[in-house]
Design a protein around this motif. Structure first.
Motif, PDB file in Angstrom:
ATOM      1  N   VAL A  11     -20.750   4.558 -35.069  1.00  0.00           N
ATOM      2  CA  VAL A  11     -21.911   3.686 -35.219  1.00  0.00           C
ATOM      3  C   VAL A  11     -22.892   4.041 -34.108  1.00  0.00           C
ATOM      4  O   VAL A  11     -22.588   3.880 -32.920  1.00  0.00           O
ATOM      5  N   LEU A  12     -24.059   4.541 -34.493  1.00  0.00           N
ATOM      6  CA  LEU A  12     -25.081   4.942 -33.535  1.00  0.00           C
ATOM      7  C   LEU A  12     -26.069   3.801 -33.334  1.00  0.00           C
ATOM      8  O   LEU A  12     -26.919   3.528 -34.170  1.00  0.00           O
ATOM      9  N   GLY A  13     -25.925   3.107 -32.216  1.00  0.00           N
ATOM     10  CA  GLY A  13     -26.738   1.933 -31.928  1.00  0.00           C
ATOM     11  C   GLY A  13     -25.851   0.752 -31.606  1.00  0.00           C
ATOM     12  O   GLY A  13     -24.859   0.516 -32.301  1.00  0.00           O
ATOM     13  N   ALA A  14     -26.201   0.022 -30.549  1.00  0.00           N
ATOM     14  CA  ALA A  14     -25.334  -1.066 -30.081  1.00  0.00           C
ATOM     15  C   ALA A  14     -26.072  -2.392 -30.002  1.00  0.00           C
ATOM     16  O   ALA A  14     -25.810  -3.219 -29.128  1.00  0.00           O
ATOM     17  N   GLY A  15     -27.022  -2.604 -30.934  1.00  0.00           N
ATOM     18  CA  GLY A  15     -27.689  -3.893 -31.024  1.00  0.00           C
ATOM     19  C   GLY A  15     -26.819  -4.899 -31.759  1.00  0.00           C
ATOM     20  O   GLY A  15     -25.628  -4.656 -32.010  1.00  0.00           O
ATOM     21  N   SER A  16     -27.399  -6.011 -32.156  1.00  0.00           N
ATOM     22  CA  SER A  16     -26.638  -7.093 -32.786  1.00  0.00           C
ATOM     23  C   SER A  16     -25.961  -6.655 -34.080  1.00  0.00           C
ATOM     24  O   SER A  16     -24.753  -6.844 -34.260  1.00  0.00           O
ATOM     25  N   TRP A  17     -26.726  -6.064 -34.989  1.00  0.00           N
ATOM     26  CA  TRP A  17     -26.183  -5.719 -36.300  1.00  0.00           C
ATOM     27  C   TRP A  17     -25.286  -4.489 -36.207  1.00  0.00           C
ATOM     28  O   TRP A  17     -24.246  -4.412 -36.859  1.00  0.00           O
ATOM     29  N   GLY A  18     -25.656  -3.516 -35.387  1.00  0.00           N
ATOM     30  CA  GLY A  18     -24.798  -2.351 -35.214  1.00  0.00           C
ATOM     31  C   GLY A  18     -23.443  -2.724 -34.655  1.00  0.00           C
ATOM     32  O   GLY A  18     -22.398  -2.264 -35.139  1.00  0.00           O
ATOM     33  N   THR A  19     -23.438  -3.589 -33.636  1.00  0.00           N
ATOM     34  CA  THR A  19     -22.176  -4.031 -33.046  1.00  0.00           C
ATOM     35  C   THR A  19     -21.364  -4.844 -34.044  1.00  0.00           C
ATOM     36  O   THR A  19     -20.142  -4.687 -34.151  1.00  0.00           O
ATOM     37  N   THR A  20     -22.037  -5.696 -34.791  1.00  0.00           N
ATOM     38  CA  THR A  20     -21.343  -6.520 -35.785  1.00  0.00           C
ATOM     39  C   THR A  20     -20.732  -5.663 -36.882  1.00  0.00           C
ATOM     40  O   THR A  20     -19.576  -5.869 -37.282  1.00  0.00           O
ATOM     41  N   PHE A  21     -21.483  -4.670 -37.382  1.00  0.00           N
ATOM     42  CA  PHE A  21     -20.944  -3.823 -38.439  1.00  0.00           C
ATOM     43  C   PHE A  21     -19.793  -2.975 -37.913  1.00  0.00           C
ATOM     44  O   PHE A  21     -18.830  -2.698 -38.643  1.00  0.00           O
ATOM     45  N   PRO A 142     -27.537 -10.614 -47.269  1.00  0.00           N
ATOM     46  CA  PRO A 142     -27.662 -11.710 -46.291  1.00  0.00           C
ATOM     47  C   PRO A 142     -26.707 -11.491 -45.121  1.00  0.00           C
ATOM     48  O   PRO A 142     -25.589 -12.005 -45.112  1.00  0.00           O
ATOM     49  N   ASN A 143     -27.146 -10.733 -44.146  1.00  0.00           N
ATOM     50  CA  ASN A 143     -26.259 -10.283 -43.085  1.00  0.00           C
ATOM     51  C   ASN A 143     -26.770 -10.681 -41.706  1.00  0.00           C
ATOM     52  O   ASN A 143     -27.129  -9.835 -40.884  1.00  0.00           O
ATOM     53  N   LEU A 144     -26.831 -11.986 -41.430  1.00  0.00           N
ATOM     54  CA  LEU A 144     -27.163 -12.462 -40.096  1.00  0.00           C
ATOM     55  C   LEU A 144     -26.007 -12.117 -39.165  1.00  0.00           C
ATOM     56  O   LEU A 144     -24.877 -12.561 -39.358  1.00  0.00           O
ATOM     57  N   ALA A 145     -26.292 -11.296 -38.164  1.00  0.00           N
ATOM     58  CA  ALA A 145     -25.240 -10.665 -37.377  1.00  0.00           C
ATOM     59  C   ALA A 145     -24.286 -11.658 -36.724  1.00  0.00           C
ATOM     60  O   ALA A 145     -23.062 -11.493 -36.799  1.00  0.00           O
ATOM     61  N   ARG A 146     -24.813 -12.676 -36.073  1.00  0.00           N
ATOM     62  CA  ARG A 146     -23.944 -13.559 -35.304  1.00  0.00           C
ATOM     63  C   ARG A 146     -22.912 -14.247 -36.187  1.00  0.00           C
ATOM     64  O   ARG A 146     -21.732 -14.349 -35.816  1.00  0.00           O
ATOM     65  N   GLU A 147     -23.290 -14.710 -37.354  1.00  0.00           N
ATOM     66  CA  GLU A 147     -22.349 -15.397 -38.240  1.00  0.00           C
ATOM     67  C   GLU A 147     -21.223 -14.459 -38.664  1.00  0.00           C
ATOM     68  O   GLU A 147     -20.048 -14.849 -38.683  1.00  0.00           O
ATOM     69  N   ILE A 148     -21.568 -13.231 -39.008  1.00  0.00           N
ATOM     70  CA  ILE A 148     -20.546 -12.272 -39.430  1.00  0.00           C
ATOM     71  C   ILE A 148     -19.653 -11.893 -38.249  1.00  0.00           C
ATOM     72  O   ILE A 148     -18.431 -11.783 -38.388  1.00  0.00           O
ATOM     73  N   ALA A 149     -20.254 -11.727 -37.084  1.00  0.00           N
ATOM     74  CA  ALA A 149     -19.466 -11.393 -35.893  1.00  0.00           C
ATOM     75  C   ALA A 149     -18.457 -12.486 -35.562  1.00  0.00           C
ATOM     76  O   ALA A 149     -17.391 -12.224 -35.004  1.00  0.00           O
ATOM     77  N   GLN A 150     -18.785 -13.712 -35.942  1.00  0.00           N
ATOM     78  CA  GLN A 150     -17.869 -14.832 -35.727  1.00  0.00           C
ATOM     79  C   GLN A 150     -16.811 -14.938 -36.821  1.00  0.00           C
ATOM     80  O   GLN A 150     -15.960 -15.822 -36.767  1.00  0.00           O
ATOM     81  N   GLY A 151     -16.881 -14.039 -37.794  1.00  0.00           N
ATOM     82  CA  GLY A 151     -15.897 -14.042 -38.866  1.00  0.00           C
ATOM     83  C   GLY A 151     -16.199 -14.998 -39.991  1.00  0.00           C
ATOM     84  O   GLY A 151     -15.323 -15.299 -40.812  1.00  0.00           O
ATOM     85  N   GLN A 152     -17.447 -15.483 -40.071  1.00  0.00           N
ATOM     86  CA  GLN A 152     -17.812 -16.360 -41.177  1.00  0.00           C
ATOM     87  C   GLN A 152     -17.944 -15.534 -42.460  1.00  0.00           C
ATOM     88  O   GLN A 152     -18.459 -14.407 -42.423  1.00  0.00           O
ATOM     89  N   PRO A 153     -17.509 -16.064 -43.603  1.00  0.00           N
ATOM     90  CA  PRO A 153     -17.549 -15.296 -44.853  1.00  0.00           C
ATOM     91  C   PRO A 153     -18.961 -14.861 -45.227  1.00  0.00           C
ATOM     92  O   PRO A 153     -19.914 -15.639 -45.134  1.00  0.00           O
ATOM     93  N   SER A 256     -32.712 -19.423 -41.805  1.00  0.00           N
ATOM     94  CA  SER A 256     -31.832 -19.559 -40.643  1.00  0.00           C
ATOM     95  C   SER A 256     -32.565 -19.402 -39.319  1.00  0.00           C
ATOM     96  O   SER A 256     -33.364 -18.476 -39.151  1.00  0.00           O
ATOM     97  N   PRO A 257     -32.264 -20.266 -38.338  1.00  0.00           N
ATOM     98  CA  PRO A 257     -32.825 -20.090 -36.994  1.00  0.00           C
ATOM     99  C   PRO A 257     -32.279 -18.849 -36.294  1.00  0.00           C
ATOM    100  O   PRO A 257     -32.809 -18.436 -35.271  1.00  0.00           O
ATOM    101  N   LEU A 258     -31.211 -18.238 -36.853  1.00  0.00           N
ATOM    102  CA  LEU A 258     -30.678 -16.998 -36.289  1.00  0.00           C
ATOM    103  C   LEU A 258     -31.550 -15.792 -36.641  1.00  0.00           C
ATOM    104  O   LEU A 258     -31.386 -14.724 -36.063  1.00  0.00           O
ATOM    105  N   SER A 259     -32.450 -15.959 -37.601  1.00  0.00           N
ATOM    106  CA  SER A 259     -33.321 -14.868 -38.029  1.00  0.00           C
ATOM    107  C   SER A 259     -34.434 -14.647 -37.011  1.00  0.00           C
ATOM    108  O   SER A 259     -35.223 -15.555 -36.727  1.00  0.00           O
ATOM    109  N   ARG A 260     -34.499 -13.445 -36.453  1.00  0.00           N
ATOM    110  CA  ARG A 260     -35.555 -13.142 -35.490  1.00  0.00           C
ATOM    111  C   ARG A 260     -36.935 -13.250 -36.127  1.00  0.00           C
ATOM    112  O   ARG A 260     -37.891 -13.704 -35.488  1.00  0.00           O
ATOM    113  N   ASN A 261     -37.057 -12.829 -37.377  1.00  0.00           N
ATOM    114  CA  ASN A 261     -38.359 -12.871 -38.038  1.00  0.00           C
ATOM    115  C   ASN A 261     -38.821 -14.297 -38.281  1.00  0.00           C
ATOM    116  O   ASN A 261     -39.981 -14.632 -38.060  1.00  0.00           O
TER     117      ASN A 261
END
Length: 339
Positions: A11-21, A142-153, A256-261
């Motif tokens: 995985v090239l990149g260590a931001g929120s979504w890269g780390t989560t994936f 719908p891939n908000l990084a923090r929720e997936i990183a926490q193991g939410q379905p 979602s308030p987790l959305s940066r946009n």
């Protein structure tokens, strides 16, 4: 390709979504190596199994490691995941091109349309890596990084014209909380992923102006309509926009308030400047701010009317007041819903 097993992933990149994936892949039993630009981030991921700058409080799997040496990260990879912002993808990939393992499946996490060239991310990857565009797998939904990183379905869609490649990545990323589907409509999935960031800006601005659920639903629905119009003109399957890469991603990102946009847009709606809003999202990239420029140009080139996108461009890049832009949207010529 259908018989290929993807076991070693970079995985090239260590931001929120890269780390989560990367976490998703490791939790699915893959051996994952991340590349981080900053050596201290790579050391934290490798030694502490955390990435506190992007995912505070989340422990990363032991089988996930990291390095700041791209050649080391890429050695022997079955698949390479590109997890950098859309507007920096071209420059980064040029520096990695000669290090890519022959035959590795290339996977794009970036959501956007490149400024200047107006190319989708899979097209940029195809050009720089010198591989057929149909061999690039695109991740959307719908891939908000923090929720997936926490193991939410959560679910996602993996799009590739070569369905076998999408299936290989699907098998590599499927785990107890992450359910990936496949799709062959790369155009639709990429446009849905890029345009939803712009629509999320508008929903955030509406929230900042004090508007409620009716306004949000209107913006989401009409935003989906203009995205689908552009997609249809560029050859996408209309059904794609009713799926995870379309309405699914829109609902998550716009609400979602987790959305940066969305957060960026809300700050603008409250009267903050673009610079203040950028600081409020922690300096991370709100892709919609740039994408509204390139998507607007793409729509104009294709002869497609995208009024919400145009309004977001004027607010973010011409200083138009959000309330004024909203009033202008409401005052447009009346027409049939599907015209």
């Amino acid at each position: 390709m259908s018989d290929v097993t993807v076991q070693s992933v970079t995985v090239l990149g260590a931001g929120s979504w890269g780390t989560t994936f990367a976490k998703v892949l490791a939790d699915a039993g893959r051996d994952v190596t991340m590349w981080a630009r900053r050596p201290e981030v790579a050391a934290e991921i490798r030694d502490e199994h955390t990435n506190c700058g992007y995912l505070p409080g989340v422990r990363l799997p032991d089988r996930l490691t990291a390095t700041s040496d791209a050649a080391e990260a890429l050695a022997g990879a079955d698949a390479v995941v590109l997890a950098v912002p859309s507007q920096s993808l071209r420059t980064n990939l040029k520096s990695w091109r000669d290090l890519l393992p022959p035959g590795a499946i290339l996977v794009s996490l970036a959501k956007g349309v490149e400024l200047g060239t107006l190319k989708r991310m899979s097209e940029v990857i195809s050009e720089i890596a010198d591989v057929p565009a149909g061999e690039v797998v695109v991740v959307s939904g719908p891939n908000l990084a923090r929720e997936i990183a926490q193991g939410q379905p959560a679910a996602a869609v993996l799009a590739c014209a070569d369905h076998d490649r999408a299936v290989a990545v699907q098998r590599a990323s499927f785990n107890s909380y992450f359910r990936p589907y496949t799709n062959t409509d790369v155009v639709g999935c990429e446009l849905g992923g890029a345009c939803k960031n712009v629509i999320a800006l508008s929903c955030g601005m509406a929230a900042g102006l004090g508007f409620g659920a009716n306004t949000m639903a209107t913006l989401i629905t009409r935003g989906l309509a203009e995205t689908a119009r552009l997609g249809a003109k560029l050859g996408a399957d209309p059904l794609t926009f009713a799926g995870l890469a379309g309405v699914g991603d829109l609902v998550a990102t716009c609400s979602s308030p987790l959305s940066r946009n969305r957060t960026f847009g809300e700050r603008i709606g409250r009267g903050e400047t673009v610079e203040q809003a950028q600081a409020a999202v922690g300096g991370q990239v709100a892709e919609g701010v740039t994408s509204c420029r390139s998507i607007r140009e793409l729509a104009r080139t294709a002869g497609v009317d995208m009024p919400i996108t145009d309004a977001m461009y004027r607010v973010c890049h011409e200083g138009t007041d959000p309330a004024t832009a909203g009033a202008e949207l409401l005052g447009r010529e009346q027409k049939h819903e599907w015209s």
